[in-house]
Design a protein around this motif. Structure first.
Motif, PDB file in Angstrom:
ATOM      1  N   PHE A 132      15.109 -26.671 -29.031  1.00 58.79           N
ATOM      2  CA  PHE A 132      13.854 -26.512 -29.774  1.00 58.79           C
ATOM      3  C   PHE A 132      13.027 -27.794 -29.718  1.00 58.79           C
ATOM      4  O   PHE A 132      11.806 -27.750 -29.871  1.00 58.79           O
ATOM      5  CB  PHE A 132      14.122 -26.175 -31.241  1.00 58.79           C
ATOM      6  N   ALA A 198      18.415 -18.175 -28.809  1.00 56.80           N
ATOM      7  CA  ALA A 198      17.561 -18.700 -29.873  1.00 56.80           C
ATOM      8  C   ALA A 198      16.241 -19.224 -29.314  1.00 56.80           C
ATOM      9  O   ALA A 198      15.180 -19.038 -29.926  1.00 56.80           O
ATOM     10  CB  ALA A 198      18.292 -19.805 -30.627  1.00 56.80           C
ATOM     11  N   THR A 199      16.283 -19.865 -28.153  1.00 55.81           N
ATOM     12  CA  THR A 199      15.066 -20.420 -27.574  1.00 55.81           C
ATOM     13  C   THR A 199      14.159 -19.324 -27.029  1.00 55.81           C
ATOM     14  O   THR A 199      12.929 -19.411 -27.130  1.00 55.81           O
ATOM     15  CB  THR A 199      15.414 -21.434 -26.472  1.00 55.81           C
ATOM     16  N   LEU A 201      13.871 -16.381 -28.333  1.00 52.97           N
ATOM     17  CA  LEU A 201      13.233 -15.844 -29.533  1.00 52.97           C
ATOM     18  C   LEU A 201      12.123 -16.771 -30.024  1.00 52.97           C
ATOM     19  O   LEU A 201      11.056 -16.321 -30.454  1.00 52.97           O
ATOM     20  CB  LEU A 201      14.276 -15.640 -30.632  1.00 52.97           C
ATOM     21  N   ARG A 202      12.376 -18.064 -29.934  1.00 58.57           N
ATOM     22  CA  ARG A 202      11.376 -19.057 -30.352  1.00 58.57           C
ATOM     23  C   ARG A 202      10.131 -18.962 -29.460  1.00 58.57           C
ATOM     24  O   ARG A 202       8.990 -19.007 -29.946  1.00 58.57           O
ATOM     25  CB  ARG A 202      11.996 -20.451 -30.282  1.00 58.57           C
ATOM     26  N   ASP A 207      11.346 -15.547 -34.290  1.00 61.81           N
ATOM     27  CA  ASP A 207      12.572 -16.278 -34.613  1.00 61.81           C
ATOM     28  C   ASP A 207      12.995 -16.197 -36.066  1.00 61.81           C
ATOM     29  O   ASP A 207      13.997 -16.774 -36.452  1.00 61.81           O
ATOM     30  CB  ASP A 207      12.439 -17.754 -34.192  1.00 61.81           C
ATOM     31  N   ARG A 208      12.253 -15.465 -36.893  1.00 58.44           N
ATOM     32  CA  ARG A 208      12.586 -15.399 -38.315  1.00 58.44           C
ATOM     33  C   ARG A 208      13.325 -14.103 -38.656  1.00 58.44           C
ATOM     34  O   ARG A 208      13.219 -13.103 -37.931  1.00 58.44           O
ATOM     35  CB  ARG A 208      11.320 -15.512 -39.165  1.00 58.44           C
ATOM     36  N   THR A 237      11.711  -6.975 -30.041  1.00 54.57           N
ATOM     37  CA  THR A 237      11.123  -7.637 -31.201  1.00 54.57           C
ATOM     38  C   THR A 237      10.040  -6.752 -31.814  1.00 54.57           C
ATOM     39  O   THR A 237       9.548  -5.805 -31.195  1.00 54.57           O
ATOM     40  CB  THR A 237      10.509  -8.994 -30.813  1.00 54.57           C
ATOM     41  N   ARG A 316      13.759 -20.740 -39.187  1.00 54.28           N
ATOM     42  CA  ARG A 316      13.351 -20.406 -37.824  1.00 54.28           C
ATOM     43  C   ARG A 316      14.542 -19.993 -36.961  1.00 54.28           C
ATOM     44  O   ARG A 316      14.406 -19.826 -35.748  1.00 54.28           O
ATOM     45  CB  ARG A 316      12.629 -21.596 -37.176  1.00 54.28           C
ATOM     46  N   THR A 317      15.704 -19.818 -37.585  1.00 47.07           N
ATOM     47  CA  THR A 317      16.890 -19.336 -36.865  1.00 47.07           C
ATOM     48  C   THR A 317      17.381 -17.996 -37.429  1.00 47.07           C
ATOM     49  O   THR A 317      18.484 -17.552 -37.123  1.00 47.07           O
ATOM     50  CB  THR A 317      18.036 -20.370 -36.920  1.00 47.07           C
ATOM     51  N   PHE A 320      17.861 -15.263 -34.689  1.00 47.00           N
ATOM     52  CA  PHE A 320      19.100 -15.523 -33.945  1.00 47.00           C
ATOM     53  C   PHE A 320      20.309 -15.066 -34.755  1.00 47.00           C
ATOM     54  O   PHE A 320      21.263 -14.495 -34.203  1.00 47.00           O
ATOM     55  CB  PHE A 320      19.225 -17.013 -33.609  1.00 47.00           C
TER      56      PHE A 320
END
Length: 378
Positions: A132, A198-199, A201-202, A207-208, A237, A316-317, A320
């Motif tokens: 991140f 995770a990245t 999704l970011r 990411d929430r 998503t 923010r994870t 994930f």
């Protein structure tokens, strides 16, 4: 880096294995006068480089005693997954902010519980998704936003590494889904390749907690473990983006994992372990390497009010963690011995799935799961 005020007092919980990288980093920040290592907590006695780096500070196994008597500003937690919630809770209730290794917790119920503790105590929790901190992430988001590669068809993730028997025998929790009645949820998706999911999704801005419409997971293992070592996951998503993930720890050789954004007019490929990105459009192809902000440095700057927001805050994870929850409720299936090769012996022995790399590439480009492809082990 120059911060105002005294150095932040840091307690490290978990100094062996990956924890040694945190120990090195804290000592590096000590040299810059922005951090002070006040103690190291670990159930093992110090040895080797760990002993050298921890010289001169208290060492013990009682995290509660250190957290309540030494008044740390920050507690770095690098311990088995199923201990994260309890240790982060302990640290925040003792008045410290937390840098918590990934995955933060083994499920959504634990995630909400940890978020509630943060809200109750007023402390913050930064999660150890180092990727991140790469400047490439924001650049890639701007590439998408400006339409440089056209409308996005989907995001693919490819990961192929080799992990020998020693990896699965390094600790009691390695390769486990449960341990002593506690959810561990170790495995390819949730631990070694956690940054990849995770990245992705970011990058999508999803990411929430609550940002995902659907998670489909197909989990397999060639190794004699409980967890997955070869998996395909498809995420839809709420924004309508499809993220297709193909991962294995049974590759022929280690390859740099990557995230690829497929656009109508081009693509962007992000090798997240190297902070390297390729952007290919109809007119040009460019490759660039980016800088990265260290997460502990960022947390210290945030505490000093020299940073407006954290790079990897707990909230923010959340998406994930929804993926982790989906993995938690999906039972991995064993891959038959005749569908794999066994290379080497003893602790160096590793399993290889012939042709797995090409299968993973298809997952990441065609957005299909293993069961939708001609995969011999399904």
């Amino acid at each position: 880096m120059a911060l105002t005020g005294r150095p932040s007092r840091v307690l490290l919980v978990g100094a062996h294995g990956h924890g040694i990288s945190h120990l090195r980093n804290i000592r590096r920040l000590e040299e810059q006068s922005v951090a002070e290592l006040v103690a190291v907590c670990d159930t093992q006695r110090p040895h080797g480089e760990t002993a050298t780096l921890a010289e001169g500070v208290p060492w013990g196994s009682d995290a509660a005693e250190f957290a309540t008597t030494l008044d740390p500003d920050i507690v770095v937690v690098c311990t088995p997954i199923h201990t994260h919630l309890g240790l982060a809770d302990l640290a925040m209730r003792a008045g410290a902010d937390v840098l918590l290794e990934k995955p933060p917790v083994p499920g959504t119920a634990e995630f909400r519980q940890l978020g509630a503790v943060a809200g109750e105590t007023g402390r913050v929790c930064q999660v150890g998704f180092q990727s991140f901190g790469s400047e490439a992430v924001d650049h890639l988001r701007s590439v998408i936003a400006t339409g440089a590669i056209g409308p996005v068809h989907g995001i693919g993730v490819f990961g192929a590494w080799v992990r020998a028997a020693a990896y699965w025998q390094r600790s009691a929790w390695a390769g486990r889904r449960m341990l002593d009645g506690h959810a561990v949820v170790d495995g390819a998706v949730t631990n070694p390749f956690a940054h990849a999911t995770a990245t992705a999704l970011r990058i999508d801005g999803s990411d929430r907690l609550g940002d995902l419409a659907r998670v489909e997971a197909e989990l397999f293992h060639a190794n004699p473990i409980e967890a997955d070592d070869t998996s395909s996951v498809r995420i839809t998503t709420n924004r309508g983006t499809t993220i297709a993930i193909g991962l294995t720890l049974c590759g022929r050789a280690d390859q740099d994992p990557y995230i690829v954004v497929h656009g109508e007019d081009g693509r962007a490929v992000f090798w997240y372990t190297r902070d390297r990105m390729l952007v290919a459009t109809k007119d040009a192809e460019t490759t660039r390497e980016y800088g990265r902000t260290d997460l502990l440095t960022d947390l210290i700057a945030y505490r000093a009010r020299e940073s407006a927001e954290l790079i990897a805050p707990l909230e923010r994870t959340g998406a994930f963690t929804e993926v982790v929850q989906a993995i938690r409720v999906t039972e991995p299936l064993a891959i038959p011995d005749e569908r794999q090769d066994v290379v080497g012996a003893g602790l160096e022995q590793h399993r290889v799935l012939p042709g797995v790399e090409s299968v993973l590439e298809r997952v990441s480009t065609e957005f299909r799961l293993f069961s939708e492809l001609d995969v011999p082990w399904v």
